[in-house]
Design a protein around this motif. Structure first.
Motif, PDB file in Angstrom:
ATOM      1  N   UNK A 114       0.835  -1.196   0.000  1.00 44.40           N
ATOM      2  CA  UNK A 114       0.000   0.000   0.000  1.00 44.40           C
ATOM      3  C   UNK A 114       0.873   1.250   0.000  1.00 44.40           C
ATOM      4  N   UNK A 115       0.558   2.147  -0.918  1.00 43.18           N
ATOM      5  CA  UNK A 115       1.195   3.462  -0.960  1.00 43.18           C
ATOM      6  C   UNK A 115       0.305   4.409  -0.160  1.00 43.18           C
ATOM      7  N   UNK A 116       0.901   5.054   0.828  1.00 43.73           N
ATOM      8  CA  UNK A 116       0.141   5.936   1.708  1.00 43.73           C
ATOM      9  C   UNK A 116       0.634   7.362   1.527  1.00 43.73           C
ATOM     10  N   UNK A 117      -0.309   8.265   1.276  1.00 43.66           N
ATOM     11  CA  UNK A 117      -0.005   9.686   1.162  1.00 43.66           C
ATOM     12  C   UNK A 117      -0.658  10.402   2.338  1.00 43.66           C
ATOM     13  N   UNK A 118       0.119  11.233   3.004  1.00 39.37           N
ATOM     14  CA  UNK A 118      -0.396  11.964   4.155  1.00 39.37           C
ATOM     15  C   UNK A 118      -0.863  13.357   3.756  1.00 39.37           C
ATOM     16  N   UNK A 119      -1.885  13.834   4.437  1.00 33.47           N
ATOM     17  CA  UNK A 119      -2.379  15.189   4.222  1.00 33.47           C
ATOM     18  C   UNK A 119      -1.581  16.164   5.065  1.00 33.47           C
ATOM     19  N   UNK A 120      -1.122  15.694   6.205  1.00 26.35           N
ATOM     20  CA  UNK A 120      -0.366  16.523   7.138  1.00 26.35           C
ATOM     21  C   UNK A 120       1.049  15.975   7.226  1.00 26.35           C
ATOM     22  N   UNK A 121       2.023  16.883   7.249  1.00 24.55           N
ATOM     23  CA  UNK A 121       3.416  16.451   7.309  1.00 24.55           C
ATOM     24  C   UNK A 121       4.156  17.033   8.506  1.00 24.55           C
ATOM     25  N   UNK A 122       3.413  17.430   9.531  1.00 23.42           N
ATOM     26  CA  UNK A 122       4.081  17.920  10.731  1.00 23.42           C
ATOM     27  C   UNK A 122       4.575  16.738  11.567  1.00 23.42           C
ATOM     28  N   UNK A 123       5.459  17.015  12.484  1.00 20.17           N
ATOM     29  CA  UNK A 123       6.107  15.965  13.281  1.00 20.17           C
ATOM     30  C   UNK A 123       5.099  15.086  14.014  1.00 20.17           C
ATOM     31  N   UNK A 124       4.091  15.697  14.625  1.00 17.44           N
ATOM     32  CA  UNK A 124       3.115  14.914  15.381  1.00 17.44           C
ATOM     33  C   UNK A 124       2.328  13.971  14.476  1.00 17.44           C
ATOM     34  N   UNK A 166      -9.616  -5.131   4.811  1.00 12.65           N
ATOM     35  CA  UNK A 166     -10.606  -4.060   4.980  1.00 12.65           C
ATOM     36  C   UNK A 166     -10.690  -3.651   6.455  1.00 12.65           C
ATOM     37  N   UNK A 167     -10.676  -4.618   7.371  1.00 10.97           N
ATOM     38  CA  UNK A 167     -10.683  -4.292   8.808  1.00 10.97           C
ATOM     39  C   UNK A 167      -9.436  -3.501   9.188  1.00 10.97           C
ATOM     40  N   UNK A 168      -8.277  -3.907   8.648  1.00  7.97           N
ATOM     41  CA  UNK A 168      -7.033  -3.177   8.896  1.00  7.97           C
ATOM     42  C   UNK A 168      -7.171  -1.725   8.433  1.00  7.97           C
ATOM     43  N   UNK A 169      -7.686  -1.515   7.238  1.00  7.61           N
ATOM     44  CA  UNK A 169      -7.885  -0.158   6.726  1.00  7.61           C
ATOM     45  C   UNK A 169      -8.805   0.650   7.634  1.00  7.61           C
ATOM     46  N   UNK A 170      -9.918   0.045   8.030  1.00  9.08           N
ATOM     47  CA  UNK A 170     -10.887   0.755   8.866  1.00  9.08           C
ATOM     48  C   UNK A 170     -10.321   1.088  10.242  1.00  9.08           C
ATOM     49  N   UNK A 171      -9.544   0.180  10.807  1.00  3.85           N
ATOM     50  CA  UNK A 171      -9.038   0.375  12.166  1.00  3.85           C
ATOM     51  C   UNK A 171      -7.791   1.257  12.219  1.00  3.85           C
ATOM     52  N   UNK A 172      -6.955   1.187  11.187  1.00  3.47           N
ATOM     53  CA  UNK A 172      -5.654   1.860  11.258  1.00  3.47           C
ATOM     54  C   UNK A 172      -5.558   3.054  10.323  1.00  3.47           C
ATOM     55  N   UNK A 173      -5.927   2.872   9.081  1.00  8.39           N
ATOM     56  CA  UNK A 173      -5.673   3.893   8.065  1.00  8.39           C
ATOM     57  C   UNK A 173      -6.780   4.939   8.021  1.00  8.39           C
TER      58      UNK A 173
END
Length: 156
Positions: free
Chosen positions: A73-83, A123-130
């Motif tokens: 899975x390629x994951x792109x973040x909307x926020x790139x701050x440290x937190x 799908x459960x992994x996506x719902x719970x984590x991503x």
């Protein structure tokens, strides 16, 4: 980034032999590389102390344990701050399904390798984590069809 270590022919031979069979005794290893037991043990200990040998593990067959699917899975973040980065990485590290996670350059911020039992498990992994992580903007998942090569052995 870690500094590389200069290795002599015997140290390379030790590492090559261990990558094929990490369960062999020091005596077997010494016989294989052409040194006596004591110098082989000293070199092996030095490789461990230097962090060249990270760990000894057993490679398991995921399918035989019910994990029939591998997803990249390629994951792109909307926020790139440290937190946001730390929160995402913490969530990923805590999940046993995630076998690898790399911070990337290019169009995706991370690539993760996930082993799951089936599509419903993923799908459960996506719902719970991503999907619950506010830093995630986009995920693109790719199910592996079959394994062509899978090795942990480094070229020496």
């Amino acid at each position: 980034m870690a500094q590389s270590v200069d290795l002599d022919q015997f140290e390379r031979a030790i590492l090559a032999a261990l990558q094929k069979n990490a369960r062999q005794s020091v005596q077997e290893l010494a016989d294989r590389i052409g040194l006596s037991t004591s110098p082989t043990w000293r070199r092996l200990k030095a490789l461990q102390d230097a962090g060249v040998i990270l760990e000894y593990v057993a490679r398991l067959d995921p399918a035989k344990l019910g994990y029939g699917q591998t997803v990249y899975a390629n994951v792109t973040l909307a926020k790139h701050n440290r937190d946001a980065l730390q929160d995402f990485e913490k969530a990923i590290v805590e999940r046993p399904e995630v076998q690898q996670c790399f911070s990337m350059t290019g169009s995706a911020d991370y690539i993760i390798r996930v082993v799951v039992r089936d599509a419903a498990h993923y799908e459960r992994f996506l719902q719970e984590v991503v999907f619950t992580n506010p830093a995630v903007q986009h995920i693109s998942s790719h199910f592996a069809l079959r394994e062509v090569k899978n090795t942990s052995a480094l070229p020496l």
